[in-house]
Design a protein around this motif. Structure first.
Motif, PDB file in Angstrom:
ATOM      1  N   UNK A   8       0.835  -1.204   0.000  1.00  0.00           N
ATOM      2  CA  UNK A   8       0.000   0.000   0.000  1.00  0.00           C
ATOM      3  C   UNK A   8       0.861   1.241   0.000  1.00  0.00           C
ATOM      4  N   UNK A   9       0.360   2.286  -0.642  1.00  0.00           N
ATOM      5  CA  UNK A   9       1.018   3.586  -0.615  1.00  0.00           C
ATOM      6  C   UNK A   9      -0.020   4.688  -0.410  1.00  0.00           C
ATOM      7  N   UNK A  10       0.184   5.444   0.659  1.00  0.00           N
ATOM      8  CA  UNK A  10      -0.622   6.646   0.885  1.00  0.00           C
ATOM      9  C   UNK A  10       0.339   7.824   0.830  1.00  0.00           C
ATOM     10  N   UNK A  11       0.147   8.731  -0.136  1.00  0.00           N
ATOM     11  CA  UNK A  11       1.024   9.908  -0.223  1.00  0.00           C
ATOM     12  C   UNK A  11       0.692  10.897   0.886  1.00  0.00           C
ATOM     13  N   UNK A  12       1.621  11.827   1.111  1.00  0.00           N
ATOM     14  CA  UNK A  12       1.436  12.816   2.194  1.00  0.00           C
ATOM     15  C   UNK A  12       0.176  13.649   2.004  1.00  0.00           C
ATOM     16  N   UNK A  13      -0.251  13.745   0.749  1.00  0.00           N
ATOM     17  CA  UNK A  13      -1.488  14.481   0.470  1.00  0.00           C
ATOM     18  C   UNK A  13      -2.724  13.750   0.990  1.00  0.00           C
ATOM     19  N   UNK A  14      -2.534  12.479   1.437  1.00  0.00           N
ATOM     20  CA  UNK A  14      -3.671  11.668   1.861  1.00  0.00           C
ATOM     21  C   UNK A  14      -4.166  10.750   0.761  1.00  0.00           C
ATOM     22  N   UNK A  15      -3.619  10.929  -0.450  1.00  0.00           N
ATOM     23  CA  UNK A  15      -4.049  10.110  -1.582  1.00  0.00           C
ATOM     24  C   UNK A  15      -3.592   8.664  -1.404  1.00  0.00           C
ATOM     25  N   UNK A  16      -4.555   7.731  -1.417  1.00  0.00           N
ATOM     26  CA  UNK A  16      -4.213   6.318  -1.349  1.00  0.00           C
ATOM     27  C   UNK A  16      -4.005   5.820  -2.770  1.00  0.00           C
ATOM     28  N   UNK A  17      -2.726   5.688  -3.178  1.00  0.00           N
ATOM     29  CA  UNK A  17      -2.411   5.348  -4.573  1.00  0.00           C
ATOM     30  C   UNK A  17      -2.372   3.840  -4.803  1.00  0.00           C
ATOM     31  N   UNK A  18      -2.028   3.080  -3.757  1.00  0.00           N
ATOM     32  CA  UNK A  18      -2.048   1.615  -3.846  1.00  0.00           C
ATOM     33  C   UNK A  18      -2.727   1.068  -2.602  1.00  0.00           C
ATOM     34  N   UNK A  19      -3.583   0.077  -2.799  1.00  0.00           N
ATOM     35  CA  UNK A  19      -4.388  -0.413  -1.692  1.00  0.00           C
ATOM     36  C   UNK A  19      -4.302  -1.940  -1.597  1.00  0.00           C
ATOM     37  N   UNK A  20      -3.223  -2.429  -0.957  1.00  0.00           N
ATOM     38  CA  UNK A  20      -3.116  -3.870  -0.690  1.00  0.00           C
ATOM     39  C   UNK A  20      -2.929  -4.729  -1.924  1.00  0.00           C
ATOM     40  N   UNK A  53       8.566   5.426  -1.379  1.00  0.00           N
ATOM     41  CA  UNK A  53       8.576   4.621  -0.152  1.00  0.00           C
ATOM     42  C   UNK A  53       7.197   4.014   0.093  1.00  0.00           C
ATOM     43  N   UNK A  54       7.093   2.680   0.103  1.00  0.00           N
ATOM     44  CA  UNK A  54       5.793   2.071   0.414  1.00  0.00           C
ATOM     45  C   UNK A  54       5.340   2.453   1.821  1.00  0.00           C
TER      46      UNK A  54
END
Ligand code: ADP
Ligand code: ADP
Length: 237
Positions: A8-20, A53-54
C-alpha cells in the motif's frame, strides 16, 4: 523471484495510490501493468525499487524484503534491479559505449563513467549487448545523436549490464512511434526469455500489452482488478 504482499502507498497528500496489492512472479515472464491514468501504475513500479517509499506491505525479491532494507543494503539491492525509463535517462554527452558501461556502476554519472577504468570483460560484455540490441557499430556515437528507438536500445543494454534479477520498465514506449514501440517490446520479450529475467512493464497502450506480454495485471484506483494471460482480457474488459 518476486513476491509482493499487501503493498500500500498513501502519499502525504492523503491520496491512497495503492491499496493492498498482492502479486507473485515465479518465472521469467513479461508482466504488463495496465490501467487508466492515476490508477497507480507508476507508484507500483516505483515502490519496487523504492523510488517511492511504500506505506506498508512487503516486496520480496529472491527472498529479501526490499521494504525493510536500510540505505546501504538498498543500494546493493537496486543493482539487482534494471530500470528502463520513458525518457531513457542517458547521459547525452557520453558515447553509447560509456552509457552502457555505466550500467556496471549501478548509477549514471558523467564523472564516474569517464574516470572509471572498466575491466576488459565488462567491455566485452557491453559489445555483446550492443550487438544483441541491434546497435553493433554504434559504440562511439554520442547518445544525443541517436533516435528515440536507438536510445531505448541503449537503455535496455545498460540495464542488462547490471545482470539484474528483475527489469522494471516505466512506459518504455511512450515516446516512440507505433512501429518502433513494437520492435522494442519484441526485443524485451526475447531478452526476458534468453536471460531468464522477469520484467514488469508499465504501459498505457493495451493493444501493445496484449500482443507482447505474457501476463496482464490491471490496476484501478490502486487495487488489482485483473491478473491473467492476455487472451483472457477481452472477456474481462
Ligand atoms: P512521499 O509521501 O512519498 O514522501 P510526497 O507526498 O512528499 O511523497 O510527494 C512528493 C512530491 O510530489 C511532492 O512535492 C508533492 O507535492 C508532489 N505531488 C503531489 N501530488 C502529486 C501528484 N498527483 N502527482 C505527482 N506528484 C505529486
Ligand atoms: P498512473 O501511473 O497509473 O497514472 P500514479 O501512480 O502516477 O498512477 O498515481 C496514482 C495516484 O497517486 C494518482 O491519483 C496521483 O495523482 C497520485 N500521486 C502520484 N504521485 C503522487 C505524489 N508524489 N504525491 C501525491 N499524490 C501522488
Amino acid at each position: 523471484m518476486l513476491d509482493v504482499q499487501c503493498l500500500s502507498k498513501v502519499y502525504k497528500t492523503g491520496k491512497r495510490a495503492l491499496n493492498g496489492i498482492d502479486m507473485i512472479i515465479d518465472r521469467p515472464q513479461v508482466v504488463a501493468i495496465i490501467g487508466s491514468s492515476g490508477a497507480g501504475k507508476s507508484t507500483f513500479i516505483r515502490c519496487i525499487n523504492r523510488l517511492v517509499e511504500p506505506t506498508s506491505g512487503r516486496i520480496l525479491l529472491n527472498g529479501k524484503d526490499i521494504v525493510a532494507l536500510d540505505r546501504k543494503d538498498l543500494r546493493s539491492a537496486r543493482r539487482r534491479i534494471g530500470m528502463i525509463f520513458q525518457e531513457y535517462n542517458l547521459v547525452e554527452r557520453l558515447t553509447v559505449m560509456q552509457n552502457v558501461l555505466s550500467g556496471r556502476l549501478g548509477y549514471v554519472s558523467l564523472f564516474a563513467s569517464l574516470r572509471y577504468r572498466f575491466p576488459a570483460e565488462d567491455i566485452r560484455a557491453a559489445f555483446e549487448l550492443l550487438d544483441r540490441v541491434g546497435l553493433a557499430g554504434y559504440q562511439d556515437r554520442r547518445a544525443d545523436a541517436l533516435s528515440g528507438g536507438q536510445r531505448q536500445r541503449v537503455g535496455i543494454a545498460r540495464a542488462l549490464m547490471q545482470r539484474p534479477d528483475l527489469l522494471l520498465l516505466d512506459e518504455p514506449t511512450a515516446s516512440l512511434d507505433p512501429k518502433t514501440s513494437r520492435q522494442i517490446m519484441r526485443l524485451v520479450g526475447e531478452l526476458v526469455a534468453e536471460r531468464k529475467t522477469p520484467a514488469i512493464i508499465n504501459i498505457h497502450d493495451v493493444a501493445l500489452a496484449k500482443s507482447h506480454a505474457d501476463r496482464i495485471v490491471g490496476l484501478s484506483e490502486g487495487a488489482l482488478v485483473f491478473d491473467d494471460t492476455p487472451d483472457q482480457l477481452t472477456d474481462a474488459a
